[in-house]
Write a protein that holds these residues in place. Structure first.
Motif, PDB file in Angstrom:
ATOM      1  N   PRO A   1       8.002  10.696 -16.824  1.00  0.00           N
ATOM      2  CA  PRO A   1       7.128  10.076 -15.804  1.00  0.00           C
ATOM      3  C   PRO A   1       7.905   9.378 -14.571  1.00  0.00           C
ATOM      4  CG  PRO A   1       7.197   8.837 -17.645  1.00  0.00           C
ATOM      5  CD  PRO A   1       7.964   9.790 -18.141  1.00  0.00           C
ATOM      6  N   ILE A   2       9.402   9.247 -14.910  1.00  0.00           N
ATOM      7  CA  ILE A   2       9.966   8.586 -13.903  1.00  0.00           C
ATOM      8  C   ILE A   2      10.698   9.652 -12.822  1.00  0.00           C
ATOM      9  CG2 ILE A   2      12.278   7.087 -13.387  1.00  0.00           C
ATOM     10  CD1 ILE A   2      11.809   6.088 -16.303  1.00  0.00           C
ATOM     11  N   PRO A   3      10.260   9.782 -11.738  1.00  0.00           N
ATOM     12  CA  PRO A   3      10.547  10.604 -10.814  1.00  0.00           C
ATOM     13  C   PRO A   3      12.053  10.930 -10.610  1.00  0.00           C
ATOM     14  CG  PRO A   3       8.886   9.534  -9.839  1.00  0.00           C
ATOM     15  CD  PRO A   3       9.350   8.659 -10.932  1.00  0.00           C
ATOM     16  N   GLN A   4      12.954   9.831 -10.543  1.00  0.00           N
ATOM     17  CA  GLN A   4      14.211   9.862 -10.380  1.00  0.00           C
ATOM     18  C   GLN A   4      14.860  10.679 -11.522  1.00  0.00           C
ATOM     19  OE1 GLN A   4      12.208   7.185  -9.926  1.00  0.00           O
ATOM     20  NE2 GLN A   4      13.031   5.615  -8.383  1.00  0.00           N
ATOM     21  N   LEU A   5      14.386  10.377 -12.801  1.00  0.00           N
ATOM     22  CA  LEU A   5      14.800  11.189 -13.955  1.00  0.00           C
ATOM     23  C   LEU A   5      14.335  12.539 -14.203  1.00  0.00           C
ATOM     24  CD1 LEU A   5      14.835   8.223 -16.627  1.00  0.00           C
ATOM     25  CD2 LEU A   5      16.816   8.936 -14.878  1.00  0.00           C
ATOM     26  N   ALA A   6      13.024  12.719 -13.710  1.00  0.00           N
ATOM     27  CA  ALA A   6      12.596  14.029 -13.923  1.00  0.00           C
ATOM     28  C   ALA A   6      13.069  15.041 -12.995  1.00  0.00           C
ATOM     29  CB  ALA A   6      10.855  13.757 -13.435  1.00  0.00           C
ATOM     30  N   PHE A   7      13.628  14.553 -11.659  1.00  0.00           N
ATOM     31  CA  PHE A   7      14.377  15.262 -10.759  1.00  0.00           C
ATOM     32  C   PHE A   7      15.663  15.876 -11.459  1.00  0.00           C
ATOM     33  CE2 PHE A   7      17.275  15.433  -6.998  1.00  0.00           C
ATOM     34  CZ  PHE A   7      16.582  16.510  -6.430  1.00  0.00           C
ATOM     35  N   GLY A   8      16.134  15.654 -12.508  1.00  0.00           N
ATOM     36  CA  GLY A   8      17.203  16.341 -13.331  1.00  0.00           C
ATOM     37  C   GLY A   8      16.937  16.637 -14.852  1.00  0.00           C
ATOM     38  N   SER A   9      15.624  16.949 -14.962  1.00  0.00           N
ATOM     39  CA  SER A   9      14.841  17.132 -16.166  1.00  0.00           C
ATOM     40  C   SER A   9      14.408  18.645 -16.173  1.00  0.00           C
ATOM     41  CB  SER A   9      13.788  16.163 -16.708  1.00  0.00           C
ATOM     42  OG  SER A   9      14.137  14.933 -16.807  1.00  0.00           O
ATOM     43  N   THR A  10      14.256  19.268 -17.324  1.00  0.00           N
ATOM     44  CA  THR A  10      13.841  20.377 -17.802  1.00  0.00           C
ATOM     45  C   THR A  10      12.239  20.536 -17.455  1.00  0.00           C
ATOM     46  OG1 THR A  10      13.371  20.146 -20.068  1.00  0.00           O
ATOM     47  CG2 THR A  10      15.512  20.990 -19.203  1.00  0.00           C
TER      48      THR A  10
ATOM     49  N   VAL B   1       0.922  -1.245  -0.093  1.00  0.00           N
ATOM     50  CA  VAL B   1      -0.036   0.129  -0.049  1.00  0.00           C
ATOM     51  C   VAL B   1       0.752   1.181   0.014  1.00  0.00           C
ATOM     52  CG1 VAL B   1      -1.421   1.266   1.465  1.00  0.00           C
ATOM     53  CG2 VAL B   1      -1.977  -1.234   1.144  1.00  0.00           C
ATOM     54  N   LEU B   2       1.797   1.330   1.019  1.00  0.00           N
ATOM     55  CA  LEU B   2       2.644   2.668   0.980  1.00  0.00           C
ATOM     56  C   LEU B   2       3.636   2.952  -0.285  1.00  0.00           C
ATOM     57  CD1 LEU B   2       5.917   2.564   1.859  1.00  0.00           C
ATOM     58  CD2 LEU B   2       5.021   1.225   4.136  1.00  0.00           C
ATOM     59  N   ILE B   3       4.175   1.693  -0.800  1.00  0.00           N
ATOM     60  CA  ILE B   3       5.160   2.004  -2.210  1.00  0.00           C
ATOM     61  C   ILE B   3       4.239   2.639  -2.988  1.00  0.00           C
ATOM     62  CG2 ILE B   3       4.931  -0.328  -3.160  1.00  0.00           C
ATOM     63  CD1 ILE B   3       7.965   2.100  -2.366  1.00  0.00           C
ATOM     64  N   LEU B   4       2.895   1.787  -3.374  1.00  0.00           N
ATOM     65  CA  LEU B   4       2.072   2.509  -4.420  1.00  0.00           C
ATOM     66  C   LEU B   4       1.619   3.790  -4.145  1.00  0.00           C
ATOM     67  CD1 LEU B   4      -0.239  -0.804  -5.201  1.00  0.00           C
ATOM     68  CD2 LEU B   4       1.413   0.394  -6.723  1.00  0.00           C
ATOM     69  N   ALA B   5       1.161   4.118  -2.923  1.00  0.00           N
ATOM     70  CA  ALA B   5       0.871   5.529  -2.445  1.00  0.00           C
ATOM     71  C   ALA B   5       1.770   6.682  -2.702  1.00  0.00           C
ATOM     72  CB  ALA B   5       0.262   5.442  -0.982  1.00  0.00           C
ATOM     73  N   TYR B   6       3.129   6.243  -2.455  1.00  0.00           N
ATOM     74  CA  TYR B   6       4.291   7.130  -2.681  1.00  0.00           C
ATOM     75  C   TYR B   6       4.655   7.211  -4.115  1.00  0.00           C
ATOM     76  CZ  TYR B   6       8.033   9.808  -0.710  1.00  0.00           C
ATOM     77  OH  TYR B   6       9.180  10.713  -0.221  1.00  0.00           O
ATOM     78  N   THR B   7       4.489   6.247  -4.916  1.00  0.00           N
ATOM     79  CA  THR B   7       5.297   6.256  -6.288  1.00  0.00           C
ATOM     80  C   THR B   7       4.118   6.802  -7.174  1.00  0.00           C
ATOM     81  OG1 THR B   7       4.845   3.771  -6.634  1.00  0.00           O
ATOM     82  CG2 THR B   7       6.888   4.652  -5.800  1.00  0.00           C
ATOM     83  N   VAL B   8       2.866   6.530  -7.230  1.00  0.00           N
ATOM     84  CA  VAL B   8       1.969   6.744  -8.156  1.00  0.00           C
ATOM     85  C   VAL B   8       1.861   8.359  -8.233  1.00  0.00           C
ATOM     86  CG1 VAL B   8      -0.603   6.793  -8.585  1.00  0.00           C
ATOM     87  CG2 VAL B   8       0.739   4.532  -8.022  1.00  0.00           C
ATOM     88  N   PRO B   9       1.575   8.992  -7.038  1.00  0.00           N
ATOM     89  CA  PRO B   9       1.573  10.480  -7.478  1.00  0.00           C
ATOM     90  C   PRO B   9       2.742  11.134  -7.731  1.00  0.00           C
ATOM     91  CG  PRO B   9       1.250   9.889  -4.991  1.00  0.00           C
ATOM     92  CD  PRO B   9       1.217   8.690  -5.468  1.00  0.00           C
ATOM     93  N   ALA B  10       3.889  10.609  -7.393  1.00  0.00           N
ATOM     94  CA  ALA B  10       5.337  11.000  -7.863  1.00  0.00           C
ATOM     95  C   ALA B  10       5.380  10.928  -9.504  1.00  0.00           C
ATOM     96  CB  ALA B  10       6.422  10.431  -7.276  1.00  0.00           C
ATOM     97  N   VAL B  11       4.816   9.673  -9.930  1.00  0.00           N
ATOM     98  CA  VAL B  11       4.983   9.845 -11.415  1.00  0.00           C
ATOM     99  C   VAL B  11       3.946  10.560 -12.195  1.00  0.00           C
ATOM    100  CG1 VAL B  11       4.061   8.223 -13.288  1.00  0.00           C
ATOM    101  CG2 VAL B  11       5.408   7.088 -11.230  1.00  0.00           C
ATOM    102  N   PHE B  12       2.763  10.704 -11.399  1.00  0.00           N
ATOM    103  CA  PHE B  12       1.843  11.717 -12.054  1.00  0.00           C
ATOM    104  C   PHE B  12       2.264  13.157 -12.171  1.00  0.00           C
ATOM    105  CE2 PHE B  12      -1.610   8.967 -11.527  1.00  0.00           C
ATOM    106  CZ  PHE B  12      -2.683   9.268 -12.396  1.00  0.00           C
ATOM    107  N   ILE B  13       3.014  13.585 -10.880  1.00  0.00           N
ATOM    108  CA  ILE B  13       3.472  15.211 -10.809  1.00  0.00           C
ATOM    109  C   ILE B  13       4.747  15.164 -11.724  1.00  0.00           C
ATOM    110  CG2 ILE B  13       4.410  16.794  -9.152  1.00  0.00           C
ATOM    111  CD1 ILE B  13       2.526  15.454  -7.093  1.00  0.00           C
TER     112      ILE B  13
END
Length: 592
Positions: A204-213, A184-196
């Motif tokens: 859509p990959i948060p770890q890569l978006a962190f360094g994107s434009t 439950v918690l890993i889905l709840a953490y990563t799903v909104p991160a992917v959206f945002i």
């Protein structure tokens, strides 16, 4: 379906699942109550460890701290992750080979002393109650917002849920419940991160978006995410997001305290007693690191995106300009909902109908603000709401917001249950059975464990209602206490034949008293004008969050010094230490 109804359904369904698992896995013996019968599969144990590990501090508060501290918040990522590696390599396999139920039991046997066992229990109780205060605060925050109840009611509901599956199911029930809670918690953490991440950068990959434009049309569009965020916060007088806000010695001390504190946390160590053998203990440690990494690699991106979304919501025009602030009449619905919890609020100090959000302690910004007719910062945000509020700020679907609520509760309750079981087992197994009433029957011991867990839940609820700081700060204090008290005793017990009971007891008490006293002096009831929590008054410039590192050093020094001037441990204890470290028979637990 409206958000409130959907949240009740999602959170309620998760509660039904947890309680059903607890009933299915009800502990029928002390072995099942304390260590789940030592029969948990390493992959499942790794997942349960991940849930136990990623508490409300990880899920709710860590990204919130990173959002406001920026680079300075990296100490939590480094310390907690590095500490788990330290635990997996230096402690877990050896303690599992020893094969006892609890950490105090190991310390009592290794240091051939009931007094050492009692001191370990005292240390463990201080650590666990400090830690659980942060978890219960997290529970209260989630319920206060998403179930639209006050903090006290939220805590009572959370305490009731924990009571059912911790007191009834014991470690067996908690383990399998934590597997579900991890999902439950890993889905709840990563799903909104992917959206945002996709909203802000198109990636859509948060770890890569962190360094994107940042996408065109957003504030700072076309610039790299961190560059855009740096400019936005600096224009408001805040410290550059990628700059460190702490001294090097404080960063080092906090990171070290979190690392060694992690390796001394009893509720995490006990997870390695639940697998069949030493080989599985090593395997489950590796799996746990994989499951932990899924959240910890996303957290920096979540923190940065939350800070970006919050700031650009308040800054509707040019950042830092006279007319660029949000009008109070246009406050979005998410702010109104969170305002009801008291965790975000604003005050129109200059009566212009807008919300001025800036660093009113920055001299350059003060001069600029005075020219605009501003009277000080008007927005106050509790850091602990950032992860929970971020999906609402980003206007994500209601089902995503409801999922985040369920994830936040799962994170807080999973760790709270593990901590409460450690407390109850220390009272029933280490104090009652181990010292006071050695002839106690297994049935009576099991009942004592359940009563102890129930009492601990009540105390935890009170501490959650009156915590001494943010969730992650409170948890950092617990890690400091573990670093300064239990970790040295465990590590010396495994790797040194010369440390005796007098040295271990003196070391544990020295580390605990020093660290607890320092934290209370700056954060607790003994605050005086001369003891304000500012770096100039800290010992060597080390904050209360990092002082456990100094406490650990004191523990080691005192333990070695006292051991040198007192008798050596008996020969059979020295042979015991050699046997714990001997690799022969790997894969088989040796009980002594």
């Amino acid at each position: 379906m409206d958000l409130k109804t959907l949240t009740y359904l999602v959170v309620g369904a998760s509660f039904v699942l947890y309680i059903a698992i607890a009933i299915w896995a009800k502990a029928a013996s002390t072995g099942e109550f304390y260590v789940a019968g030592k029969g948990v599969h390493p992959v499942l144990n790794g997942m349960a460890t991940g849930a136990d590990w990623m508490s409300a501090a990880s899920f709710i508060s860590m990204a919130g701290l990173i959002a406001f501290l920026g680079y300075g918040g990296s100490v939590y990522l480094m310390g907690w992750t590095g500490g788990y590696v330290l635990l997996a390599m230096l402690l877990a396999p050896y303690l599992r080979k020893y094969g006892k139920f609890t950490v105090p039991e190991f310390i009592g046997d290794r240091y051939y002393s009931s007094a050492a066992r009692i001191v370990a229990v005292v240390c463990l109780i201080f650590i666990s109650f400090t830690y659980v205060a942060g978890q219960m605060r997290g529970v209260g925050i989630v319920f206060a917002r998403f179930l639209e109840v006050d903090l006290l009611t939220g805590l009572i509901i959370g305490m009731g849920i924990v009571f059912v599956y911790a007191v009834l199911g014991g470690m067996k029930g908690v383990t399998y419940t934590q597997v579900a809670q991890y999902c439950v918690l890993i889905l709840a953490y990563t799903v909104p991160a992917v959206f945002i991440a996709f909203q802000l950068t198109g990636n859509p990959i948060p770890q890569l978006a962190f360094g994107s434009t940042v996408v065109e049309g957003k504030a700072g569009g076309g610039a790299y995410m961190l560059d855009a965020l740096n400019k936005i916060v600096q224009d408001l007088g805040f410290l550059e997001y990628t700059a460190g806000g702490k001294s090097m010695i404080d960063i080092f001390a906090i990171t070290a305290a979190l690392m060694v504190g992690t390796a001394g946390l009893p509720h995490v160590i006990v997870r390695f007693f639940t697998v069949p053998n030493v080989k599985d203990a090593r395997s489950s440690a590796g799996w746990a690191l994989v499951f932990i990494a899924l959240l910890y690699t996303v957290a920096p991106a979540v923190g940065a995106m939350a800070r970006y979304n919050l700031t650009t919501t308040i800054q509707t025009g040019e950042v830092g300009s006279k007319d660029g602030n949000l009008a109070i009449a246009d406050v979005p619905e998410w702010m109104t909902r969170w305002q009801a919890t008291g965790l975000i609020d604003w005050e129109d100090k200059n009566g212009d109908g807008h919300i001025q959000y800036y660093n009113d302690k920055n001299a350059a910004m003060q001069a600029k603000a005075e020219a605009f007719g501003w009277k000080g910062n008007e927005l106050h945000v509790d850091r602990d709401i950032m992860v929970l509020a971020n999906p609402e700020i980003a206007k994500l679907p209601n089902w995503v917001i409801a999922l985040v609520a369920a994830g936040g509760i799962a994170a807080a309750l999973s760790t709270a249950a593990g901590l409460l079981l450690v407390i109850s087992s220390s009272v029933s197994h280490d104090l009652l059975k181990g010292v006071m009433l050695p002839d106690m029957s297994e049935k009576a011991e099991l009942m004592a464990g359940r009563i102890g867990a129930a009492v601990a839940i009540g105390i935890a609820g009170y501490l959650g209602y009156n915590p001494p700081g943010f969730v992650a700060q409170v948890v950092a204090f617990a890690f400091g206490l573990a670093a300064s008290s239990l970790f040295p005793a465990i590590i010396m017990g495994i790797f040194s034949k010369k440390i005796n009971r007098e040295g271990a007891i003196a070391g544990m008490l020295t580390g605990l008293v020093f660290t607890m006293g320092y934290i209370l002096y700056f954060k607790g009831v003994f605050i005086t004008p001369m003891a304000e929590n500012i770096p100039a008054n800290w010992l060597f410039g080390i904050s209360p969050e990092g002082i456990g590192f100094i406490g650990m050093i004191l523990n080691f020094v005192v333990a070695f010094a006292v051991s040198r001037v007192t008798n050596e441990p008996p020969a059979h204890i020295q042979h015991l230490v050699e046997d714990i470290r001997t690799p022969r028979g790997a894969g088989i637990a040796h009980d002594h």
